[in-house]
Design a protein around this motif. Structure first.
Motif, mmCIF file in Angstrom:
data_model
loop_
_atom_site.group_PDB
_atom_site.id
_atom_site.type_symbol
_atom_site.label_atom_id
_atom_site.label_comp_id
_atom_site.label_asym_id
_atom_site.label_seq_id
_atom_site.Cartn_x
_atom_site.Cartn_y
_atom_site.Cartn_z
ATOM 1 N N SER A 100 3.813 -3.362 0.322
ATOM 2 C CA SER A 100 3.411 -2.350 -0.642
ATOM 3 C C SER A 100 2.408 -2.883 -1.659
ATOM 4 C CB SER A 100 4.662 -1.838 -1.367
ATOM 5 O OG SER A 100 4.323 -0.884 -2.335
ATOM 6 N N PHE A 101 1.405 -2.078 -1.989
ATOM 7 C CA PHE A 101 0.365 -2.483 -2.935
ATOM 8 C C PHE A 101 -0.073 -1.246 -3.725
ATOM 9 C CE2 PHE A 101 -2.409 -5.248 -4.881
ATOM 10 C CZ PHE A 101 -3.757 -5.141 -4.571
ATOM 11 N N PRO A 102 0.735 -0.784 -4.662
ATOM 12 C CA PRO A 102 0.391 0.436 -5.402
ATOM 13 C C PRO A 102 -0.725 0.210 -6.410
ATOM 14 C CG PRO A 102 2.454 -0.495 -6.200
ATOM 15 C CD PRO A 102 2.066 -1.292 -4.998
ATOM 16 N N LEU A 103 -1.531 1.231 -6.595
ATOM 17 C CA LEU A 103 -2.641 1.204 -7.538
ATOM 18 C C LEU A 103 -2.381 2.228 -8.629
ATOM 19 C CD1 LEU A 103 -5.692 0.376 -8.211
ATOM 20 C CD2 LEU A 103 -6.298 2.443 -6.940
ATOM 21 N N THR A 104 -2.448 1.798 -9.887
ATOM 22 C CA THR A 104 -2.325 2.710 -11.014
ATOM 23 C C THR A 104 -3.693 2.935 -11.636
ATOM 24 O OG1 THR A 104 -0.046 2.080 -11.483
ATOM 25 C CG2 THR A 104 -1.287 3.100 -13.272
ATOM 26 N N VAL A 105 -4.056 4.201 -11.747
ATOM 27 C CA VAL A 105 -5.286 4.578 -12.428
ATOM 28 C C VAL A 105 -4.897 4.927 -13.857
ATOM 29 C CG1 VAL A 105 -7.290 6.100 -12.394
ATOM 30 C CG2 VAL A 105 -6.149 5.482 -10.248
ATOM 31 N N THR A 106 -5.318 4.132 -14.793
ATOM 32 C CA THR A 106 -4.886 4.315 -16.177
ATOM 33 C C THR A 106 -5.815 5.272 -16.914
ATOM 34 O OG1 THR A 106 -6.163 2.545 -17.199
ATOM 35 C CG2 THR A 106 -4.113 1.922 -16.084
ATOM 36 N N SER A 107 -5.392 5.644 -18.099
ATOM 37 C CA SER A 107 -6.201 6.550 -18.923
ATOM 38 C C SER A 107 -7.504 5.880 -19.366
ATOM 39 C CB SER A 107 -5.403 7.004 -20.137
ATOM 40 O OG SER A 107 -4.957 5.889 -20.886
ATOM 41 N N ALA A 108 -7.570 4.569 -19.233
ATOM 42 C CA ALA A 108 -8.787 3.850 -19.607
ATOM 43 C C ALA A 108 -9.906 4.039 -18.592
ATOM 44 C CB ALA A 108 -8.488 2.359 -19.756
ATOM 45 N N GLN A 109 -9.570 4.522 -17.409
ATOM 46 C CA GLN A 109 -10.591 4.776 -16.391
ATOM 47 C C GLN A 109 -11.204 6.139 -16.677
ATOM 48 O OE1 GLN A 109 -13.262 5.178 -13.992
ATOM 49 N NE2 GLN A 109 -12.270 3.193 -13.752
ATOM 50 N N ILE A 131 -1.476 -12.428 -1.203
ATOM 51 C CA ILE A 131 -0.100 -12.832 -0.978
ATOM 52 C C ILE A 131 0.776 -12.114 -1.997
ATOM 53 C CG2 ILE A 131 -0.138 -14.802 -2.553
ATOM 54 C CD1 ILE A 131 1.394 -16.380 -0.394
ATOM 55 N N VAL A 132 2.045 -12.010 -1.688
ATOM 56 C CA VAL A 132 2.978 -11.349 -2.598
ATOM 57 C C VAL A 132 2.962 -12.017 -3.969
ATOM 58 C CG1 VAL A 132 5.415 -10.805 -2.970
ATOM 59 C CG2 VAL A 132 4.447 -10.603 -0.698
ATOM 60 N N ASN A 133 3.069 -11.177 -4.992
ATOM 61 C CA ASN A 133 3.116 -11.609 -6.392
ATOM 62 C C ASN A 133 1.818 -12.246 -6.878
ATOM 63 O OD1 ASN A 133 5.780 -10.726 -6.930
ATOM 64 N ND2 ASN A 133 6.608 -12.562 -5.956
ATOM 65 N N ASP A 134 0.746 -11.980 -6.191
ATOM 66 C CA ASP A 134 -0.563 -12.480 -6.620
ATOM 67 C C ASP A 134 -1.626 -11.451 -6.277
ATOM 68 O OD1 ASP A 134 -2.325 -14.339 -7.753
ATOM 69 O OD2 ASP A 134 -2.882 -15.060 -5.762
ATOM 70 N N PHE A 135 -2.588 -11.252 -7.186
ATOM 71 C CA PHE A 135 -3.683 -10.330 -6.913
ATOM 72 C C PHE A 135 -4.873 -10.722 -7.776
ATOM 73 C CE2 PHE A 135 -2.699 -8.227 -10.863
ATOM 74 C CZ PHE A 135 -1.317 -8.158 -10.930
ATOM 75 N N GLN A 136 -6.043 -10.287 -7.360
ATOM 76 C CA GLN A 136 -7.285 -10.614 -8.055
ATOM 77 C C GLN A 136 -8.094 -9.344 -8.302
ATOM 78 O OE1 GLN A 136 -6.564 -12.574 -5.102
ATOM 79 N NE2 GLN A 136 -5.482 -13.912 -6.533
ATOM 80 N N LYS A 137 -8.879 -9.387 -9.373
ATOM 81 C CA LYS A 137 -9.778 -8.266 -9.654
ATOM 82 C C LYS A 137 -10.928 -8.265 -8.666
ATOM 83 C CE LYS A 137 -8.897 -8.087 -14.646
ATOM 84 N NZ LYS A 137 -9.509 -8.178 -15.996
ATOM 85 N N GLY A 138 -11.325 -7.041 -8.317
ATOM 86 C CA GLY A 138 -12.513 -6.879 -7.510
ATOM 87 C C GLY A 138 -13.708 -6.624 -8.400
ATOM 88 N N SER A 184 -4.831 -0.901 -12.482
ATOM 89 C CA SER A 184 -3.880 -1.996 -12.410
ATOM 90 C C SER A 184 -3.134 -1.914 -11.081
ATOM 91 C CB SER A 184 -2.890 -1.968 -13.585
ATOM 92 O OG SER A 184 -2.058 -0.821 -13.502
ATOM 93 N N VAL A 185 -2.623 -3.055 -10.643
ATOM 94 C CA VAL A 185 -1.903 -3.113 -9.369
ATOM 95 C C VAL A 185 -0.679 -4.004 -9.517
ATOM 96 C CG1 VAL A 185 -3.925 -2.749 -7.888
ATOM 97 C CG2 VAL A 185 -3.282 -5.076 -8.563
ATOM 98 N N SER A 186 0.177 -3.955 -8.507
ATOM 99 C CA SER A 186 1.297 -4.882 -8.403
ATOM 100 C C SER A 186 1.498 -5.193 -6.930
ATOM 101 C CB SER A 186 2.567 -4.286 -9.004
ATOM 102 O OG SER A 186 2.965 -3.128 -8.278
ATOM 103 N N ARG A 187 2.106 -6.328 -6.656
ATOM 104 C CA ARG A 187 2.376 -6.699 -5.259
ATOM 105 C C ARG A 187 3.744 -7.396 -5.225
ATOM 106 N NH1 ARG A 187 -0.524 -8.634 -0.601
ATOM 107 N NH2 ARG A 187 0.731 -7.889 1.149
ATOM 108 N N GLU A 188 4.751 -6.588 -5.389
ATOM 109 C CA GLU A 188 6.115 -7.119 -5.421
ATOM 110 C C GLU A 188 6.684 -7.294 -4.023
ATOM 111 O OE1 GLU A 188 8.346 -4.539 -7.926
ATOM 112 O OE2 GLU A 188 7.143 -4.973 -9.716
ATOM 113 N N HIS A 212 0.784 -7.635 7.474
ATOM 114 C CA HIS A 212 -0.430 -8.263 6.953
ATOM 115 C C HIS A 212 -0.180 -8.858 5.580
ATOM 116 C CE1 HIS A 212 -3.335 -5.675 9.596
ATOM 117 N NE2 HIS A 212 -2.729 -6.643 10.262
ATOM 118 N N ASP A 213 -0.753 -10.026 5.355
ATOM 119 C CA ASP A 213 -0.605 -10.663 4.054
ATOM 120 C C ASP A 213 -1.547 -10.077 3.005
ATOM 121 O OD1 ASP A 213 -0.005 -13.429 5.974
ATOM 122 O OD2 ASP A 213 1.370 -12.886 4.362
ATOM 123 N N ALA A 214 -2.761 -9.761 3.419
ATOM 124 C CA ALA A 214 -3.772 -9.324 2.461
ATOM 125 C C ALA A 214 -3.856 -7.799 2.407
ATOM 126 C CB ALA A 214 -5.138 -9.892 2.844
#
Lengths: 110, 112
Positions: B73-82, B51-58, B65-69, B29-31
């Motif tokens: 894979s689409f890992p989600l980081t929950v930062t201390s700011a949350q 698509i790979v190397n692109d993402f948008q805020k919901g 934060s996220v990455s899409r390398e 899947h692309d999305a």
């Protein structure tokens, strides 16, 4: 902005009773409407979508554009229907986001 | 839906700590999407990637934060700011040729 409203949080019925889970939406255009279901200890999964016009597990849903509603109905509830149900909406096109309602818990008692 | 995996099943976060939730799919899947599920709140979109190397805020991206390398894979980081991270996190993916999203089993994040 697109919005989905599920006005009730919980519906409890006896086995064999009719079920109607309400869903209203707000969208300027032609939306795609869905019902997703989450059974206990299972993944969230698609139950049905309006465009397919099919009945799944005895459930049907009709898109009423005049009333902006997409209510889910089943004439005779079964105990295995007990689950959390979410109504969801997206715009047309592959890149549209899916907006979910807050969900309703259906409890079917024996 | 068996093609989407999330790990870990439970995750504990200490104050001030960043934690990363994993989401992998072998459905080609692309999305991919990240949602947060809270009682009485339904599912709210955090981030998505078409698509790979692109993402948008919901709708609720702050503190995440996220990455899409890679496509898978689409890992989600929950930062201390949350400030209120305790929730059930769901990952989903979708083909560009279909409207149906397929969901993973979820990760429950708890704060110590």
């Amino acid at each position: 902005a697109q919005r989905v409203t599920q006005p009730e949080k919980l519906l409890s019925v006896f086995k064999g009773a009719p079920v109607e889970l309400k869903c209203n939406y707000s969208y300027s255009g032609s939306p795609e409407l869905f019902w997703y279901v989450q059974y206990s200890r299972q993944r969230l999964q698609l139950l049905l979508r309006h465009i397919s016009r099919e009945s799944i597990k005895g459930f049907t849903a009709d898109l009423n554009k005049g009333e902006t509603s997409f209510h889910l109905k089943k004439p005779f509830a079964q105990e295995e229907d007990s689950a959390m149900y979410y109504c969801a909406l997206s715009g047309p096109g592959a890149n549209s986001k899916l907006t979910f309602g807050k969900g309703i818990t259906l409890s079917v008692r024996p | 839906d068996g093609g989407i995996t999330q790990s870990p099943k439970y995750l504990f976060r200490k104050e001030g700590q960043n934690v990363t939730l994993s989401c992998e799919q072998n459905l080609n899947h692309d999305a991919m999407y990240w949602y947060r599920q809270d009682p009485g709140q339904g599912l709210r979109l955090i981030y998505y990637s078409q698509i790979v190397n692109d993402f948008q805020k919901g709708d609720i991206a702050e503190g995440y934060s996220v990455s899409r390398e890679k496509k898978e894979s689409f890992p989600l980081t929950v930062t201390s700011a949350q400030k209120n991270p305790t929730a059930f996190y769901l990952c989903a993916s979708k083909s560009v040729y279909q409207e149906t999203q397929y969901f993973g089993p979820g990760t429950r994040l708890l704060v110590l």
